[in-house]
Design a protein around this motif. Sequence first.
Motif, short mmCIF file in Angstrom:
data_model
loop_
_atom_site.label_atom_id
_atom_site.label_comp_id
_atom_site.label_asym_id
_atom_site.label_seq_id
_atom_site.Cartn_x
_atom_site.Cartn_y
_atom_site.Cartn_z
N TRP A 27 7.28 1.59 18.34
CA TRP A 27 6.54 1.21 17.13
C TRP A 27 5.89 -0.16 17.27
O TRP A 27 4.79 -0.38 16.74
CB TRP A 27 7.45 1.20 15.91
N SER A 67 13.32 -0.66 12.54
CA SER A 67 13.58 0.58 13.27
C SER A 67 15.08 0.75 13.41
O SER A 67 15.86 -0.14 13.06
CB SER A 67 12.90 0.54 14.64
N ASP A 116 1.10 7.01 9.15
CA ASP A 116 1.95 6.25 10.07
C ASP A 116 1.26 4.97 10.53
O ASP A 116 1.86 3.88 10.52
CB ASP A 116 2.29 7.10 11.30
N LEU A 168 2.40 0.97 9.86
CA LEU A 168 2.73 0.09 10.97
C LEU A 168 1.79 -1.10 11.05
O LEU A 168 2.21 -2.24 11.30
CB LEU A 168 2.71 0.87 12.29
N GLY A 216 9.01 8.57 11.30
CA GLY A 216 7.56 8.70 11.31
C GLY A 216 7.16 10.10 10.86
O GLY A 216 7.85 11.08 11.15
N CYS A 270 9.25 -6.52 14.98
CA CYS A 270 10.10 -5.36 14.74
C CYS A 270 11.56 -5.79 14.88
O CYS A 270 11.91 -6.50 15.83
CB CYS A 270 9.78 -4.25 15.74
#
Length: 370
Positions: free
Chosen positions: A153, A144, A132, A136, A106, A160
């Motif tokens: 996140w 990730s 960021d 997202l 990030g 994710c």
Amino acid sequence: MADQAKDRRNPGPRVLYLAVQSQGYPRNSMIRSYLAESCNAQVEIVQLSSNPGYLRHCFEILVSAWRRGRRFDVVVLAEFSVPFAAVAWLISRFVRARFVVDFFVGLYETHVQDRAAVRPKSAKARVLRWFDAFALDRADLVLSDTEARAAKWSGGKRSCIVIPVGAPEWAQPTHPPAASRPLRILYYGNYIPLHGLPTVIRALEALDGVLDYRITLIGDGEARESVQHQVEAGRVATKATFLSAVPERELAGYVERSHVVLGVFGESEKASTVIANKVWQGLLSGRVVATRDGPGVDEIKSLAGEQLALSCDVTVESVASAVLQAAERVDRDYTENTIVLRSYVSSRLKNFGDWVREAAGAAESGSVHG
């Protein structure tokens, strides 16, 4: 021949990998190789040019993608390329593809929280937060590197998948070097705050007279000079060797000749939630790795066992204790650990591969949003 004919009739997922800064960087290289080899994916790459200028890069990415036409199922924004999320998202809409963001790093956490290079309330910090947030919020899937970071996140609101950093093929277990002294400690990296080198050097000074060791430090970076001055002014001076960055094929040799690989000892939240490249590379090379404890490393503790020597915090005493723990464990064979750890990485890559196949299937059925 039959298999080749089948592949032509049923081509795999079509993936456009955008804003790749280096095709040799372990993370995107590993992911792309898995998609191509295990998913029969057709992966095309748009690499960032060496030309300077953010707007120039945005234009070059758009033009390069436009020339490829509307023939992709998935668009992936590569690691380190969050600033190009808006461009990548527009391209994904144009080609009617699912949009994946590899949120490996990030911008706000790196420049504001970890490196303290940008003031938290500055205009630049707000811009970094916006980049960021856009990446997202617009992603159909966020990648990730650890469970701890995925939880942060996703926030329970977005899809994710965790893909651990893993390690390149050169990181293979070899017979550990003889446990004779001096203990050979290896650091490599770019001297960023995440690594916590000033604390490591103070910890090694505290071990003077307690542990016979030598440390090799490989890499370059803004803070190298200050670390070198710290070493030369203290009791580590006669035990340290500084080297500039080396190619991977040479790095493998340094890892093989070491007893202990140093991980990260930074104080930031990011330092506590990542499992750095060097940690994975050291582990999968069969070496003991000394690094800080935290939510990030929690997910592989049971897999790595005593191959991880952890400092409970980032005080000098705790880091020194982790180095001493590591010194006691270097004469063991950790080959079985490396097999388990590689299997773990492969299982996480499979999760992403399954998602990409599903996205490609949805595109074929015409259900992809546009």
